[in-house]
Design a protein around this motif. Structure first.
Motif, PDB file in Angstrom:
ATOM      1  N   VAL A  42       0.838  -1.189   0.000  1.00 19.41           N
ATOM      2  CA  VAL A  42       0.000   0.000   0.000  1.00 19.41           C
ATOM      3  C   VAL A  42       0.871   1.237   0.000  1.00 19.41           C
ATOM      4  O   VAL A  42       0.645   2.193  -0.743  1.00 19.41           O
ATOM      5  N   GLN A  43       1.891   1.178   0.826  1.00 21.12           N
ATOM      6  CA  GLN A  43       2.787   2.316   0.971  1.00 21.12           C
ATOM      7  C   GLN A  43       3.366   2.693  -0.382  1.00 21.12           C
ATOM      8  O   GLN A  43       3.562   3.863  -0.674  1.00 21.12           O
TER       9      GLN A  43
ATOM     10  N   PHE B 112      -1.625   5.851  -2.968  1.00 23.02           N
ATOM     11  CA  PHE B 112      -1.469   6.158  -1.560  1.00 23.02           C
ATOM     12  C   PHE B 112      -0.585   7.380  -1.374  1.00 23.02           C
ATOM     13  O   PHE B 112      -0.870   8.248  -0.563  1.00 23.02           O
TER      14      PHE B 112
ATOM     15  N   LEU C 275      -2.539  10.315  -2.184  1.00 20.17           N
ATOM     16  CA  LEU C 275      -3.524  10.544  -1.122  1.00 20.17           C
ATOM     17  C   LEU C 275      -2.879  11.311   0.031  1.00 20.17           C
ATOM     18  O   LEU C 275      -3.413  12.274   0.548  1.00 20.17           O
ATOM     19  N   LYS C 276      -1.670  10.853   0.403  1.00 18.26           N
ATOM     20  CA  LYS C 276      -0.967  11.499   1.501  1.00 18.26           C
ATOM     21  C   LYS C 276      -0.631  12.945   1.146  1.00 18.26           C
ATOM     22  O   LYS C 276      -0.792  13.844   1.953  1.00 18.26           O
TER      23      LYS C 276
END
Lengths: 565, 116
Positions: free
Chosen positions: B21-22, B27, B30-31
């Motif tokens: 996911v990282q 992701f 998203l961050k």
């Protein structure tokens, strides 16, 4: 029935209702496996009412009006900050902390930094902040009963401490979201309905200028009852009638008024207790004028804004309520509703503060400005209507003391059992008794500062300790356990020293007084700087699994990566 | 601040899901989206409040301008402060509903699609 008996009935009703719903709520809680699980099905509206109900304390119900009465427009930053703190909490902390699965700041500290030492340190500050917040609640209860029924001050404080301890130790109250939700609506009704009648009465009186240029005067012949001698500043010489010893001329300057009943003639300027400076109407209404004798108002306002905006996230009884939302979207909606509910509530206290300057100026002489909310119905309306409105206000005030104290006591007792007294006290009930006993002793012993100001100090302490820990812990992977510990000790130690010296009244004028009374502007940056600095110096101590922890904090729930579901 | 992402792929003891996911582009974006919103919003919000205090102190002439009746600039400005708190909370709520949750769903779908 006399005015006193209405008040006693009101207090008894709120106490019995609280205990009753506590017992009922306990039965309810037993039928479900876990109160958090149970309340996760609660709608944002109910949840927001519950959060607001627990949050509105003696400081909101009585304290803000008292501060506005004495110190004027600058005090409006208290309600603004109490609300805006929730927005900062929402933006920076709420969602990641929810995902971490930590229910309290100590839980978070351990999960994020894998350090039992930081956990214990955080626990100490939870207890310290909880106690600092509890003391004014109990003092407010004492003041309320003594102002309305003439009971000794200790009666109200002991009553609230005992009721809350019994209720919390019994496991009731907190478990039921709807109890707290009910408390919000009770408090709003109890404060807003009398305010409406008071405004109508003021209109009927010809709507006299609320900020009359001359400053507070006695509008009619007023008898003032002093329980203790009071040192006051007299601006215009005035002849008062001292009951039992005849007329006495008070010359301009500092005077020591004897205890007993003094009758002031109509139109006399109100002598102020020495810690409150007499302010003209213009200074009172103008921001940053230093009305009431507050030094360095610009600094004090900035410090207060920082303390309330950043301190809300660190209050022991606030964070845990955010877990009662089913998901992040519901948590965000809840916060929106909370902002609305608190915003509506906080419009009302100002009305009391402003009307109090006109109709109950004797509070500026006795120094019991926190009683302004309770004193106005009798002074402005009187008769049966005044008695009933006063009883409604007493009921609302006790709802405020009981709900906030319960939330605080649950949080502090929980931490005491888990972290501080581990091994010696295993029993939650005994911890609850211990957690209530010390604040009660302090409330009875300490000289009473304005309620709102003491609560403001609790916010400053939370902002100087848990704000840096939470914000850096959530948003900066470089935070280390030694850094967090050093920052907590620096921010917590400095703010605690400032709080203690303010409570002891060590400095009353000039920069030292301003810096100590509103410490957040220097303690919060110090705490952040120490936490970042020591973390950078101990870079090798960054937890090995920080990447995984950060992912859990920031990945939305729908990814299914949270520690606890 | 926190530009080092790779450590988790070696340190994540919980298995490959976290690393996976990282590493996904979604992701990371998203961050970034989260940070791009949260920090400027907090800073702007604090600055907006502190500006009000500063204006009350040093621009009293401007703040005392009567707009209509007894209402001066200071009152309107103060009311705007109040309103802006709600507006910002509302915008954040909408932004999060619109951007964060759908992206999270996409990531999950992709994860489920590849790992099962």
């Amino acid at each position: 029935m006399t005015s006193t008996s209405y008040d006693v009935v009101a207090v008894a009703a709120v106490v019995l209702l609280t205990l009753g719903i506590g017992v009922y709520g306990l039965r309810l809680a037993r039928t479900t496996s876990d109160f958090l699980v149970a309340s996760r099905a609660v709608s944002p509206m109910w949840n927001a009412s519950a959060i607001s109900g627990e949050y509105l304390s003696a400081a909101s119900f009585l304290g803000i009006a008292g501060l506005v009465l004495a110190y004027g427009a600058d005090m409006l930053w208290y309600p603004v900050g109490f609300v805006a703190g929730y927005l900062v909490l929402l933006l920076l902390v709420a969602a990641p902390l929810r995902r971490s699965g930590a229910y309290t700041v100590p839980d978070f500290a351990e999960a994020r930094l894998a350090s039992p030492a930081v956990r214990r340190l955080a626990s100490l500050f939870v207890v310290a902040i909880g106690w600092l917040y509890l003391v004014p609640q109990l003092q407010g209860a004492g003041l309320t009963l003594s102002a309305t029924t003439g009971a000794p001050v200790w009666v109200g404080a002991v009553l609230v401490a005992v009721v809350v301890t019994v209720n919390v130790a019994g496991g009731g109250m907190r478990s039921a979201t709807f109890v707290q939700a009910f408390q919000y609506w009770l408090k709003l009704t109890a404060l807003a309905v009398p305010a409406l009648f008071l405004l109508l009465a003021w209109q009927g009186d010809g709507a006299p200028d609320l900020a009359a240029p001359a400053g507070p005067v006695f509008r009619e012949t007023t008898s003032v009852v002093l329980d203790d001698p009071v040192r006051v500043e007299v601006v215009e010489p005035v002849t008062v009638d001292v009951r039992g010893s005849g007329p006495r001329l008070l010359g301009a300057g500092e005077q020591l008024l004897p205890s007993g009943t003094l009758v002031f003639p109509a139109g006399a300027a109100v002598p102020h207790i020495d810690r409150i400076e007499r302010a003209t109407g213009d200074a009172w209404a103008r921001p940053l004028s230093g009305a009431g004798g507050l030094d360095h108002p610009l600094y004090a306002t900035y410090a207060l804004v920082l303390a309330t905006f950043l301190g809300t996230m660190g209050l022991p009884h606030v964070l845990v309520r955010f877990y009662t939302n089913p998901d992040g979207a519901a948590a965000r909606r809840t916060t929106l509703v909370v902002l609305g509910l608190l915003g509506v509530f906080y419009l009302v206290p100002t009305v009391y503060g402003a009307l109090g300057r006109l109709y109950t100026p004797e509070l500026l002489l006795t120094g019991r400005t926190d009683a302004v909310v309770l004193a106005l119905p009798g002074a402005l309306i009187g008769g049966l209507g005044g008695d009933l409105l006063e009883a409604l206000l007493v009921a609302g005030a006790f709802a405020a003391f009981l709900s906030t104290s319960s939330g605080l006591l649950v949080s502090t007792a929980g931490v005491l059992v888990q972290d501080v007294l581990r091994g010696t006290v295993r029993d939650f009930r005994r911890a609850a008794v211990a957690a209530a006993a010390l604040p009660l002793a302090l409330a009875l012993a300490a000289s009473s500062l304005p309620i709102g100001q003491v609560v403001g100090l609790a916010f400053a302490m939370a902002a100087s300790t848990f704000c840096p820990l939470l914000v850096l812990g959530i948003w900066w992977r470089g935070l280390t356990a030694p850094g967090a510990a050093a920052g907590l000790v620096a921010g917590g130690g400095l703010s605690a020293a400032a709080v203690l010296s303010t409570l002891a009244g060590l400095a009353d004028r000039g920069w030292p007084a301003a810096l100590l009374a509103q410490p957040a502007a220097w303690t919060v940056p110090t705490a952040f700087a120490v936490m970042v600095g020591v973390s950078l110096a101990t870079r090798d101590r960054v937890p090995a699994d920080v990447g995984r922890t950060m992912l859990q904090l920031h990945a939305p729930e729908s990814l299914g990566l949270s520690l606890r579901r | 601040m926190s530009t080092v992402h790779d450590r988790s792929s070696t340190d994540a003891g919980g298995g490959s899901t976290y690393a996976e996911v990282q590493a996904t582009e979604e992701f990371q974006s998203l961050k970034r989206a989260l940070r791009r919103f949260v920090f400027p919003a907090t800073a702007a919000f604090l600055a907006w409040y502190l500006l009000y205090v500063l204006m009350s102190a040093y621009a009293r002439g401007f703040m005392d301008n009567q707009l209509f009746g007894n209402i001066n600039v200071a009152y309107v400005f103060g009311l705007l402060q109040f309103v802006s708190t709600f507006v910002l909370a509302y915008i954040y709520s909408r932004y999060a509903d619109k951007h964060f949750d759908p992206t999270a769903d996409r990531i999950r779908q992709r994860l489920e699609g590849t790992s099962t």
